[in-house]
Design an enzyme around this catalytic site. Structure first.
Site, short mmCIF file in Angstrom:
data_model
loop_
_atom_site.label_atom_id
_atom_site.label_comp_id
_atom_site.label_asym_id
_atom_site.label_seq_id
_atom_site.Cartn_x
_atom_site.Cartn_y
_atom_site.Cartn_z
N HIS A 228 -10.27 -1.81 25.03
CA HIS A 228 -11.13 -1.55 24.21
C HIS A 228 -11.06 -3.63 24.64
CE1 HIS A 228 -13.43 -1.89 20.83
NE2 HIS A 228 -12.70 -3.11 20.48
N GLU A 229 -10.89 -4.53 24.72
CA GLU A 229 -10.42 -5.60 24.80
C GLU A 229 -10.50 -6.32 25.27
OE1 GLU A 229 -10.81 -7.34 22.07
OE2 GLU A 229 -9.89 -5.62 20.55
N HIS B 197 -14.49 -5.97 26.09
CA HIS B 197 -14.55 -7.15 25.40
C HIS B 197 -14.96 -8.62 26.17
CE1 HIS B 197 -15.85 -5.87 21.60
NE2 HIS B 197 -15.01 -5.73 21.02
N GLU C 38 -19.40 -4.90 21.18
CA GLU C 38 -18.31 -3.35 21.32
C GLU C 38 -19.28 -2.30 21.47
OE1 GLU C 38 -16.92 -3.91 19.05
OE2 GLU C 38 -15.65 -2.13 18.58
ZN ZN Z 1 -14.42 -4.17 19.06
#
Ligand code: ZN
Length: 504
Positions: free
Chosen positions: A267-268, A271, A297
């Site tokens: 997830h990170e 980003h 996101e």
């Molecule tokens: Zn996030």
């Protein structure tokens, strides 16, 4: 003439960004490295920098430059330079419309409210946080009134605009309502399917050293550049892009939970790859900045869920996972493991929720926030309204306030209007992922072979390099040919979960 004014504007914007990024370095250090006794000195450093950023952001010279550039009539189209001028105006207005007294009061209240929230959550006692939430809501109403909103809009629009520029409350509701109906239905079908994956696979023993190696290996493989970034440990996972060539990720490890750190890292990294993919030649201006929190996101959720929880991804990664975790996974098949990382069930905590129920957690918060801002809901009634919404949408009820309305940090930090961007991100992700598949062909076959750069390059070109040239809604329209819609996300969830739960 306007060329030299444009250059002066961008020089100022670059300096504001540079100053702001110094604050980001301090913030990252505070979360990862700083010894506890440094907290007060750090607060003074951060507050000084924030004051300097605010001073420069409200400099009357910026206002003059913007007026001149706008009057020239040369910056009204969709060119990159025009996008930079338009966003500089948006930021300048937001910064100057807020009275200094309100900004200072907000900062004071949010520091104290966060302390009260930590205490209240520990004791699971809402009454401890209640007066602070009342103050926060009152200040956010003042903020919304000061900033203003379009004719026919609502005060919540002004709060949402900080995180998702150009998006209105009505537009969000228009997609959330049908998405909610579809999700409640799919969730019920899954619950009634009688199929339950063996979720205990995820809570076996996963030695932390191996988790650290394996998540880094996966982050690198999907395309996060460790020459231009790092991953460290922090209590709350986040990604902080300091600027060109330096993006910091954090994660946290639990020896008895595989998914937290692994999917948290993907997830990170999603980003982070957005930050790393920005056009550095535009650093400091809107064109070199991520489009919105929702689009940000969409990138993290795409890599975490659309890619990382897919069967094809594990076709490639499962043999290495078995090598890293022989004790936990040696006797478990890839299919069993894949089912376990896609376990769907109603749960109380948003950050631990699966792909299907996650968006319902968001909608509950979106509805409560709006009611708080309009005054239809009083702060005293938040716990009851929260629990009722969990019964209605998820069929469960939090036994304590800590597992209920006290679980998230956002309200204590004054971040009303932030939550909807998480679910918007899921919808954008579904639309962008479909467009990538349309352009690139069989993505699953590529993932199974461990080829992730076609998708990453596609995102670089179609999303990252465009910065804030367009609003999020317009960007999605340009890339996918379609307006924001709940349907691609619902279709994705059905195609993934119906087969896993014997519903298709
Ligand atoms: Zn996030």
């Amino acid at each position: 003439m306007s060329q030299s004014q444009y250059e002066e504007l961008t020089r100022q914007l670059v300096q504001i960004s540079l100053l702001g990024s110094c604050g980001s370095v301090l913030g990252w250090d505070e979360q990862t490295m700083m010894p506890p006794k440094g907290a007060e000195h750090r607060a003074n450093q951060s507050s000084l920098l924030a004051g300097m950023v605010h001073e420069r952001s409200t400099d009357s010279r910026l206002g003059e430059l913007l007026n001149d550039l706008e009057q020239s009539g040369e910056y009204a189209d969709e060119r990159p330079e025009s996008a930079n001028v338009r966003d500089a105006r948006r930021r300048f207005d937001r910064a100057t419309k807020l009275p200094r007294k309100l900004v200072e009061e907000m900062s004071r209240v949010s520091t104290l409210a966060q302390h009260a929230w930590v205490e209240a959550r520990k004791k699971s006692d809402f009454s401890h946080f209640q007066p602070w939430l009342e103050k926060t809501v009152a200040l956010k109403r003042e903020e919304a009134a000061a900033i203003g909103f379009a004719d026919g809009g609502v005060p919540y629009d002004a709060l949402l605009d900080e995180y998702e520029p150009g998006m209105s409350t009505a537009e969000v509701s228009a997609v959330f309502t049908p998405l909610r109906e579809g999700l409640v239905e799919l969730g019920a079908a899954i619950r009634n399917s009688g199929i339950e994956p063996d979720a205990s696979i995820i809570t076996r023993r996963y030695p932390i050293d191996a988790q650290r190696r394996f998540s880094r290996f996966a982050a690198e493989k999907i395309g996060f550049d460790f020459e231009a970034g790092r991953i460290d440990e922090a209590p709350h996972p986040f990604c902080s892009g300091f600027g060109p060539g330096d993006c910091r990720l954090t994660t946290r490890y639990d020896e008895h939970h595989f998914s937290g750190a692994f999917f948290g890292t993907l997830h990170e990294a999603g980003h982070g790859m957005y930050e790393q993919g920005l056009d550095n030649s535009y650093y400091g201006t809107a064109m070199g900045h991520s489009c919105s929190l929702g689009i940000h996101e969409s990138q993290s959720r795409m890599w975490e869920n659309f890619v990382g929880r897919g069967r094809a991804f594990w076709e490639h990664f499962y043999p290495s996972a078995q090598q890293e975790f022989p004790e936990a996974l040696g006797e478990t098949s890839a299919d069993e493991f894949h089912r376990a990382v896609n376990d769907v069930r109603s749960s109380l905590i948003r950050v631990e929720a699966d792909e299907v129920t996650y968006n319902l957690h968001i909608m509950i918060r979106f509805e409560l926030e709006q009611a708080l801002v309009t005054g239809d809901l009083s702060v005293t009634d938040v716990p009851a309204a929260w629990n009722q919404a969990y019964r209605d949408y998820l069929g469960i009820e939090p036994p304590t306030a800590a597992d209920g309305c006290l679980q998230d940090i956002h309200w204590s930090g004054g971040m009303l209007g932030y939550f909807p961007t998480y679910a918007l991100g899921n919808m954008y992700a579904a639309q962008l992922f479909n467009a990538a598949r349309r352009d690139l062909g069989d993505l699953d076959a590529m993932f199974a072979r461990g080829e992730f750069s076609p998708l990453k390059d596609w995102l670089n070109k179609n999303v990252h390099q465009r910065g804030m040239q367009y609003s999020a809604g317009r960007l999605v329209e340009i890339v996918t040919g379609e307006q924001l819609s709940h349907e691609p996300l619902l279709a994705h969830l059905k195609s993934r979960f119906e087969p896993l739960y014997g519903l298709a």
